[in-house]
Design a protein around this motif. Sequence first.
Motif, PDB file in Angstrom:
ATOM      1  N   GLN A 494       0.846  -1.156  -0.087  1.00  0.00           N
ATOM      2  CA  GLN A 494      -0.298   0.139  -0.226  1.00  0.00           C
ATOM      3  C   GLN A 494       1.148   1.379  -0.512  1.00  0.00           C
ATOM      4  OE1 GLN A 494      -2.298   0.353   3.041  1.00  0.00           O
ATOM      5  NE2 GLN A 494      -3.151   2.854   2.348  1.00  0.00           N
ATOM      6  N   ILE A 495       2.070   1.923   1.242  1.00  0.00           N
ATOM      7  CA  ILE A 495       2.817   2.772   1.004  1.00  0.00           C
ATOM      8  C   ILE A 495       3.280   2.514  -0.499  1.00  0.00           C
ATOM      9  CG2 ILE A 495       4.227   3.783   2.400  1.00  0.00           C
ATOM     10  CD1 ILE A 495       3.731   2.260   4.939  1.00  0.00           C
ATOM     11  N   GLU A 496       3.984   1.548  -0.770  1.00  0.00           N
ATOM     12  CA  GLU A 496       4.716   1.780  -2.304  1.00  0.00           C
ATOM     13  C   GLU A 496       3.815   2.526  -3.360  1.00  0.00           C
ATOM     14  OE1 GLU A 496       6.761  -1.217  -3.423  1.00  0.00           O
ATOM     15  OE2 GLU A 496       7.567  -1.742  -1.458  1.00  0.00           O
ATOM     16  N   TRP A 497       2.644   1.920  -3.653  1.00  0.00           N
ATOM     17  CA  TRP A 497       1.140   2.606  -4.159  1.00  0.00           C
ATOM     18  C   TRP A 497       1.374   3.995  -4.371  1.00  0.00           C
ATOM     19  CZ3 TRP A 497       2.631  -0.489  -7.594  1.00  0.00           C
ATOM     20  CH2 TRP A 497       2.901  -1.776  -7.563  1.00  0.00           C
ATOM     21  N   GLN A 498       1.055   4.684  -3.146  1.00  0.00           N
ATOM     22  CA  GLN A 498       0.862   5.970  -2.771  1.00  0.00           C
ATOM     23  C   GLN A 498       2.059   6.290  -2.875  1.00  0.00           C
ATOM     24  OE1 GLN A 498      -0.699   5.412   1.640  1.00  0.00           O
ATOM     25  NE2 GLN A 498      -2.695   4.941   0.472  1.00  0.00           N
ATOM     26  N   ALA A 499       3.187   6.024  -2.800  1.00  0.00           N
ATOM     27  CA  ALA A 499       4.288   6.861  -3.132  1.00  0.00           C
ATOM     28  C   ALA A 499       4.644   7.281  -4.526  1.00  0.00           C
ATOM     29  CB  ALA A 499       5.723   6.297  -2.945  1.00  0.00           C
ATOM     30  N   LEU A 501       2.133   6.625  -6.569  1.00  0.00           N
ATOM     31  CA  LEU A 501       0.764   7.847  -7.370  1.00  0.00           C
ATOM     32  C   LEU A 501       1.577   9.409  -7.090  1.00  0.00           C
ATOM     33  CD1 LEU A 501      -2.462   5.708  -5.778  1.00  0.00           C
ATOM     34  CD2 LEU A 501      -1.955   7.144  -8.115  1.00  0.00           C
ATOM     35  N   ARG A 502       2.053  10.066  -5.643  1.00  0.00           N
ATOM     36  CA  ARG A 502       2.534  10.896  -5.452  1.00  0.00           C
ATOM     37  C   ARG A 502       3.945  10.572  -6.835  1.00  0.00           C
ATOM     38  NH1 ARG A 502       1.910   9.079   0.217  1.00  0.00           N
ATOM     39  NH2 ARG A 502       4.477   8.604  -0.198  1.00  0.00           N
ATOM     40  N   LEU A 509      -4.985   4.078  -9.985  1.00  0.00           N
ATOM     41  CA  LEU A 509      -5.087   3.366  -9.249  1.00  0.00           C
ATOM     42  C   LEU A 509      -6.187   2.969  -8.646  1.00  0.00           C
ATOM     43  CD1 LEU A 509      -3.934   0.792  -7.083  1.00  0.00           C
ATOM     44  CD2 LEU A 509      -3.615   2.358  -5.734  1.00  0.00           C
TER      45      LEU A 509
END
Length: 594
Positions: A494-499, A501-502, A509
Amino acid sequence: MQTGLASIDSDKLSSLERLADGLGPAELYWIAAWSAARAEQVRHGTVPVQAAKATGERLTILYGSQTGQAKRLATQLSTRAEAAGLAVRLVRADSYPQRDLAKETHLAVVISTQGDAEPPDDARGLVEFILGKRAPKLPGLQYTVLGLGDSSYPQFCAIGRQLDARFAELGASRFAPLGEADVDIDAVAAPWAEHALDQAKKVLGATQPVARVANLQPVPSRVAYTREHPFAASVLDNQAIVARDAGRDIRHVELSLEGSGLSYEPGDAIGVWPENPPALVDQWLTLLKLDGEQPVHHDGRELPLRRWLSHERELTRLSRPLIAAVADASGDEKLAGLLRPDRSASLAALLAEDQPIDLWRRHPAEWAADELVAVLRPQTPRLYSIASSQKAVGDEVHLTVAVVDYEAYGERHWGAASSFIAAAGDDHRVPVFIEENERFRLPKDSARDVIMIGPGTGVAPFRAFVQERRETGAGGRNWLFFGNRHFTRDFLYQIEWQAALRDGSLDRLDLAFSRDGDAKVYVQQRIREQGRDLYAWLQEGAHIYVCGDANFMAKDVHAALLDVAVTHGGLSQEHAREWLSDLLQQGRYARDVY
């Protein structure tokens, strides 16, 4: 250089590119040296005339491969046939012009069966053509087929059997009988290849081997680790990536490849040679009242029974031959009846739900240690989609592993490889090799958009894709569909995907968590909801990738893509199927399913 290339037609250039794809510098230098020497032979007229020059005939070897095994065997057969003086054409099924089939005189097909009697993706179009109404009559064809399969599935080697029967129906004749290889592939493949080659030499009339290029030695390569000779990778990290109350264990594992010389591309898999869990081996020894230290001689080797069961034998997957053996030993006619064609549904349920030890518990019989070792299948490696880009992680390889560990029939059950990996700590070594997957590659044109559909651990290769696209500065957009049970418990990476996106390395996603609401929601529903944009991306040249479960998810996603084409492309069902089939043929629709 440009002048030379201009004289080669596009088909030959494409073939050269496919052959060179994935080769390392040492292999490419060797090919360059071989080509130069061959050019000199041609210039001076010293290349031997092969049998085909006299007879106008050749041996065409076609392969359809999902995991690389069919390609490996077909390539080996091609090499041996050329060395024996035969004219050979080696072709992957999706590169084979269907119109050529009517012209063939000698054909060898090596093809796997996937899941519930499905052809590999690279052979889907050709198999449909051969089995369909447009297939030509083939009275002038002599052929042989090697089917690869897994007898833990009810439709064992179904595609190989169908093609073998269909060629005969079209008027062709066998020059070697059908081979059906189980997961212990070489036990059947090696004698099949030997017999097929002997017969091919007879029917094609080859008498002189092709001359070898004199004084040409391969450039030494550091890469010596293979399926047969794996690399012992040390464990760098092994951590759970789901919440403690997720109800299952999913792990992110990082292994060191330092000193191995192994390299990989996003989309490739890593093979792991597992050891069976010690507790499972103890269950077997206790149930069958056998001594683990008893020496057992089998297949030219003598090992303690415990070693056979822990390292050498498959203990977690049922197979048809094993069911037949247990039925025979226990005298249970009801169990034997499951192998009849009219009981295929019951057999499929048994193969899917039970492990071998469950069969032994329900159908007891006395087994000597040597009989047990002989009846069990050899241990085989498990393949995991690689979850990292080597450009990003260097001499490491990352895996995403769902650990199989559950209660059934009042007893604990384990998966072989996943339990082995889950237990691997800093002091462990994991035997690994790289399994190339040339059908699951990022587009060569980095400006192309990519759509990635990977629920559960199927997201693993897309972590590699996004890392690779970030490292190479790819200009195309990236869109990920991910699904799992719960947002708060098993949103993998989760943290990697959010990063991502940023920082812009992930543009879109879409998420589906099936247990978070009153109604279950899966990725195929998100695909339909976003169908207008998805179809537009594909019409603009995007590549689409699917990874995960073959029996349910992949079929449901395929059906959703058909619906998208009908709803947003205005296509009929038939034209939607043709559209998806064309994307498969182009390599723009790729699946890594298991």
